[in-house]
Design a protein around this motif. Structure first.
Motif, short mmCIF file in Angstrom:
data_model
loop_
_atom_site.label_atom_id
_atom_site.label_comp_id
_atom_site.label_asym_id
_atom_site.label_seq_id
_atom_site.Cartn_x
_atom_site.Cartn_y
_atom_site.Cartn_z
N PHE A 1 82.13 5.56 -1.43
CA PHE A 1 81.20 7.26 -0.84
C PHE A 1 79.99 7.24 -1.94
O PHE A 1 80.06 7.38 -3.71
CB PHE A 1 81.60 8.50 -0.50
N ALA A 2 78.86 7.28 -2.06
CA ALA A 2 77.53 7.55 -2.83
C ALA A 2 76.70 8.67 -2.74
O ALA A 2 76.12 8.32 -1.78
CB ALA A 2 76.65 6.33 -4.00
N GLY A 3 76.82 9.66 -3.40
CA GLY A 3 75.68 10.27 -2.86
C GLY A 3 74.49 10.83 -3.67
O GLY A 3 74.47 10.72 -5.22
N MET A 4 73.36 11.25 -3.29
CA MET A 4 72.32 10.54 -3.66
C MET A 4 71.01 12.06 -3.43
O MET A 4 71.41 11.83 -2.94
CB MET A 4 70.93 9.79 -3.06
N SER A 5 71.37 12.45 -4.99
CA SER A 5 70.81 13.85 -4.88
C SER A 5 69.48 13.42 -4.48
O SER A 5 68.54 12.70 -5.05
CB SER A 5 70.80 14.89 -6.13
N MET A 6 69.10 14.59 -3.79
CA MET A 6 67.80 14.56 -2.71
C MET A 6 66.61 16.07 -4.08
O MET A 6 65.88 16.01 -3.75
CB MET A 6 67.37 15.07 -1.74
N ALA A 7 67.81 16.47 -4.78
CA ALA A 7 67.32 18.05 -5.54
C ALA A 7 65.48 17.24 -5.20
O ALA A 7 64.87 18.32 -5.90
CB ALA A 7 67.77 18.57 -5.97
N GLY A 8 66.01 16.54 -6.71
CA GLY A 8 65.02 16.28 -7.35
C GLY A 8 63.20 15.57 -6.73
O GLY A 8 61.96 15.52 -7.28
N VAL A 9 63.35 15.33 -5.43
CA VAL A 9 62.45 14.77 -5.11
C VAL A 9 61.91 15.75 -3.94
O VAL A 9 60.67 15.22 -3.23
CB VAL A 9 62.94 13.73 -3.78
N GLN A 10 62.74 17.05 -4.25
CA GLN A 10 62.03 18.14 -2.68
C GLN A 10 60.47 18.30 -3.00
O GLN A 10 59.40 18.64 -2.53
CB GLN A 10 62.52 19.51 -3.24
N ALA A 11 60.49 18.83 -4.78
CA ALA A 11 59.20 19.14 -5.75
C ALA A 11 58.49 18.09 -5.42
O ALA A 11 56.88 18.57 -4.27
CB ALA A 11 59.03 19.33 -7.09
N ALA A 12 58.46 16.53 -5.41
CA ALA A 12 57.46 15.45 -5.11
C ALA A 12 57.80 15.61 -3.42
O ALA A 12 56.04 15.60 -2.92
CB ALA A 12 58.68 14.19 -5.34
N GLN A 13 58.28 16.00 -2.27
CA GLN A 13 57.90 15.60 -1.12
C GLN A 13 57.01 16.69 -0.97
O GLN A 13 56.06 16.58 -0.69
CB GLN A 13 59.35 16.22 -0.54
N ALA A 14 57.06 18.36 -1.44
CA ALA A 14 56.63 19.31 -1.09
C ALA A 14 54.94 18.58 -1.94
O ALA A 14 53.56 19.34 -1.35
CB ALA A 14 56.78 20.46 -2.15
N GLN A 15 53.97 18.49 -3.00
CA GLN A 15 53.56 17.90 -4.02
C GLN A 15 52.98 17.08 -2.84
O GLN A 15 51.70 16.92 -2.24
CB GLN A 15 53.45 17.45 -4.97
N GLY A 16 53.37 16.09 -2.17
CA GLY A 16 52.88 14.89 -0.92
C GLY A 16 52.81 15.61 0.25
O GLY A 16 51.43 15.29 0.26
N PHE A 17 53.09 16.61 0.73
CA PHE A 17 53.10 17.20 2.44
C PHE A 17 51.90 18.12 1.82
O PHE A 17 50.66 18.20 2.78
CB PHE A 17 54.52 18.08 2.20
N LYS A 18 51.49 18.65 -0.01
CA LYS A 18 50.46 19.14 0.29
C LYS A 18 49.45 18.49 0.09
O LYS A 18 48.89 18.82 0.47
CB LYS A 18 50.41 19.71 -1.36
N ASN A 19 49.26 17.22 -0.56
CA ASN A 19 48.22 16.19 -0.71
C ASN A 19 48.01 15.62 0.75
O ASN A 19 47.02 15.26 0.67
CB ASN A 19 48.66 15.68 -1.21
N ILE A 20 49.16 15.18 1.80
CA ILE A 20 48.50 15.02 3.30
C ILE A 20 48.08 16.04 3.53
O ILE A 20 47.28 15.96 4.21
CB ILE A 20 50.35 14.82 3.71
N VAL A 21 48.35 16.94 3.68
CA VAL A 21 47.25 18.34 4.71
C VAL A 21 46.40 18.50 3.33
O VAL A 21 45.45 19.04 4.85
CB VAL A 21 48.00 20.20 4.06
N ILE A 22 45.83 18.27 1.83
CA ILE A 22 44.88 18.92 1.71
C ILE A 22 43.61 17.47 2.11
O ILE A 22 42.91 17.93 2.66
CB ILE A 22 44.88 18.61 -0.04
N ARG A 23 44.42 16.45 1.95
CA ARG A 23 43.31 15.11 3.35
C ARG A 23 43.08 15.29 4.19
O ARG A 23 41.92 14.52 4.93
CB ARG A 23 43.99 13.56 2.21
N GLY A 24 44.00 16.03 5.22
CA GLY A 24 43.84 15.71 6.53
C GLY A 24 42.92 17.00 6.78
O GLY A 24 42.01 16.35 7.17
N LEU A 25 43.13 18.09 6.04
CA LEU A 25 42.01 18.53 6.11
C LEU A 25 40.67 18.12 5.69
O LEU A 25 39.97 18.94 6.57
CB LEU A 25 41.93 20.03 4.92
N LEU A 26 40.58 17.52 4.19
CA LEU A 26 39.01 16.95 4.24
C LEU A 26 38.46 15.92 5.45
O LEU A 26 37.38 16.28 5.29
CB LEU A 26 39.46 16.38 2.88
#
Length: 608
Positions: free
Chosen positions: A211-236
């Motif tokens: 069993f290998a557990g890949m931590s997703m905690a480190g990418v949460q901030a990247a996901q949040a920033q990516g989501f923010k970027n997507i929303v900003i581009r969508g709004l634009l």
């Protein structure tokens, strides 16, 4: 002077109606939401796929390293545990462990977990038997979200299982290694009887899982920033689309307003140019800025500066605005006095400001001339009535004079001189009687009787009435009847009277041996009768007067013949005109409607 042209500053309407903007939002907002969700979903799928690839590579790399280590028989469980701890130190790795089929942890990146039961995957038997297939799931742990990958742990080549020494090429299979050609290594730190051999032997005898557990905690901030970027581009994108659509509607509205404005301006300019009243505009210095056709026709050449009378009337409203009107007398160049009925109004600019004046006027000179003409016609009508009454009273004594002259010519028939005088008296009385008859004919209301009349017999009959006079002066007659119609609805007696008057005028204008031409032709829906002669003609200065009452160029003429002709043609709703050249001859053109000039044509009623 420039023609009149409206000077209007276009007033643009609102950019886009509110309903249009609401419609744009209703259409684009779902599109924007769907696109944003799709991008977010794709981003999550990409991150998950990346961690799956990373975790899969980690597991396979660990298996390969374990296979190499076990093959050389250089390390045991302790080395395997150490390797797990080192692997867990890589970025994004939460943990890595190996369990047996019962879930007991054999090795773990956290040494404290060795020997415990892992119940995170309650049914290990559900994992695929194929060692090449990897299962995954998402977990929420105390340390954050984890993507866990699991597969059967096979740290050897499955194709070699059961071969090697078990086939007589190695140690006794009672050791339980089951690894084929893997020879026993030298004694380790714990000696040949250390725990490594039972453990490794266990890998060969039972199923194990990694069993290998890949931590997703480190990418949460990247996901949040990516989501923010997507929303900003969508709004634009949303704002850009809304702006583009609104701009398109605004441009369409502008074009429509501009087109409507041009049509209104063209229509207004056409109305102003063709209005019967004169119109000019002045600036605040009373300079003429524009004028319509009627103004040019009334004033002639339009001056650069307004006439003093115009400027004086405009000055009355400079301070207070409003409208001023009155009668103005002008003296333009090359014209007599002009009397104008003028109205002046201000052209407002801003509050209490005036940017010019509009002058609207009509020529009272023509109106006064018309009034004079009407007055003259009224007086002529009164004189005509008086003349008709006097003529009626004169006819009775003329009859008596004619009777006495006839009596004396018979009483003194043996006196040639007296008989001659008596004949002259009779002739003069008859001449006076004819003049009085014409006068009465002109003065009294004229009755016409419309009926179907054959054209050619009518012409022949009228010529027959003057045949004696034509033969006497040796006048040659030429007829040219080219109409496709045989009949016409008109009054034949009146037409015959008109033709007789024209024939007699032609006879009096021609010398012996002249030519009288009568032609009939179709002119659109009408009939044209032409009477021409090659006589002395009519002077140009008299052409406009030939139809006036009492106008004549002959010493013994009454001046009523052509007036009666003109009146008859008018009563028949026709038209008559004359062309003449001195010494060349005269031509009269009579235009008559084919289907009758009056409503009584169908029932032969008389019109008075």
């Amino acid at each position: 002077m420039n023609r009149f042209k409206l000077n209007i500053t276009p007033k643009m309407p609102g950019l886009v109606p509110p309903l249009v903007m609401v419609g744009v939002l209703v259409v684009l907002l779902p599109v924007f939401i769907l696109m944003t969700l799709d991008r977010v979903k794709k981003q999550d799928e990409f991150i998950r796929e990346r961690f799956l690839i990373t975790g899969t590579s980690l597991i396979r790399t660990f298996e390969a390293g374990t296979r190499i280590g076990l093959g050389s028989m250089q390390w045991g469980i302790e080395r395997l545990q150490s390797m797990l701890e080192e692997t867990a130190g890589q970025p994004d790795v939460a943990y890595i462990m190996i369990t047996d089929a019962m879930g007991k942890i054999v090795a773990h990146s956290d040494a404290a977990m060795v020997g415990k039961i892992y119940d995170g995957w309650p049914d290990l038997a559900s994992l695929p038997m194929d060692p090449h297939r990897i299962s995954s799931r998402s977990l929420n742990t105390q340390d954050g979200p984890v993507l866990e990958l699991a597969k059967r742990f096979v740290p050897f080549n499955p194709r070699l299982r059961g071969r090697g020494w078990a086939a007589g090429h190695g140690p006794d299979p009672s050791y339980g290694y089951g690894y084929g050609n893997m020879p026993p290594g030298p004694p380790g730190p714990l000696g040949p009887e250390s725990s490594a051999r039972p453990a490794f032997g266990a890998f060969g005898q039972t199923d194990h899982y990694i069993f290998a557990g890949m931590s997703m905690a480190g990418v949460q901030a990247a996901q949040a920033q990516g989501f923010k970027n997507i929303v900003i581009r969508g709004l634009l994108f949303f704002v850009f689309c809304c702006s583009g659509i609104i701009a398109l509607f605004a441009l369409q509205a502008y074009w429509a307003a501009q087109s409507s404005l041009e049509q209104v301006m063209a229509f207004s300019d056409n109305v102003v140019q063709n209005m019967p009243s004169g119109l000019i505009t002045l600036d605040t210095n009373f300079n003429v800025t524009s004028a319509n056709r009627a103004a040019e026709k009334i004033l002639g050449e339009i001056p650069e500066k307004a006439y003093p009378q115009m400027a004086a009337m405009a000055a009355k409203i400079t301070g207070s605005g409003g409208v001023a009107s009155g009668e103005v007398a002008l003296n333009p160049k090359e014209q007599g006095e002009l009397r104008l009925d003028m109205t002046v109004s201000a052209i407002p600019a801003d509050e209490d400001q005036i940017q010019g004046f509009v002058l609207l006027f009509r020529d009272l000179t023509q109106i006064r001339d018309l009034k004079k003409q009407v007055e003259t016609n009224r007086r002529l009508a009164a004189i005509g009535k008086l003349a008709a009454g006097v003529a009626h009273e004169i006819r009775n004594p003329l009859s008596s004079i004619k009777g006495f002259a006839t009596y004396f010519s018979r009483q003194y028939e043996n006196e040639p001189e007296d008989v001659e005088i008596a004949k002259i008296m009779v002739q003069e009385v008859e001449r006076m009687n004819r003049s009085i008859t014409q006068l009465l004919e002109f003065a009294k209301p004229m009755a016409v009787e419309i009926k179907q009349t054959r054209i050619e017999p009518l012409i022949r009959h009228s010529l027959k009435l003057v045949s004696h006079d034509l033969e006497k002066k040796k006048i040659r007659v030429e007829t040219d009847i080219r109409t496709r119609r045989e009949t016409i609805h008109t009054d034949p007696e009146r037409i015959c009277q008109v033709l007789l008057n024209l024939y007699m005028n032609a006879l009096n204008a021609m010398d012996s041996g002249g030519i009288l031409e009568i032609g009939v032709a179709d002119v659109q829906d009408d009939i044209e009768i032409r009477v021409a002669d090659n006589g002395c003609g009519i002077p140009a200065k008299d052409l406009e007067k030939v139809f006036d009452p009492y106008f004549t160029t002959r010493a013994k003429g009454t001046g009523l013949g052509l007036s009666i002709v003109h009146r008859i043609v008018e009563n028949l709703k026709g038209d008559i005109r004359v062309e003449s050249r001195p010494s060349k001859g005269t031509v009269f053109y009579i235009i008559l409607p084919v289907n009758g000039a009056v409503m009584a044509a169908s029932d032969n009623k008389s019109i008075k």
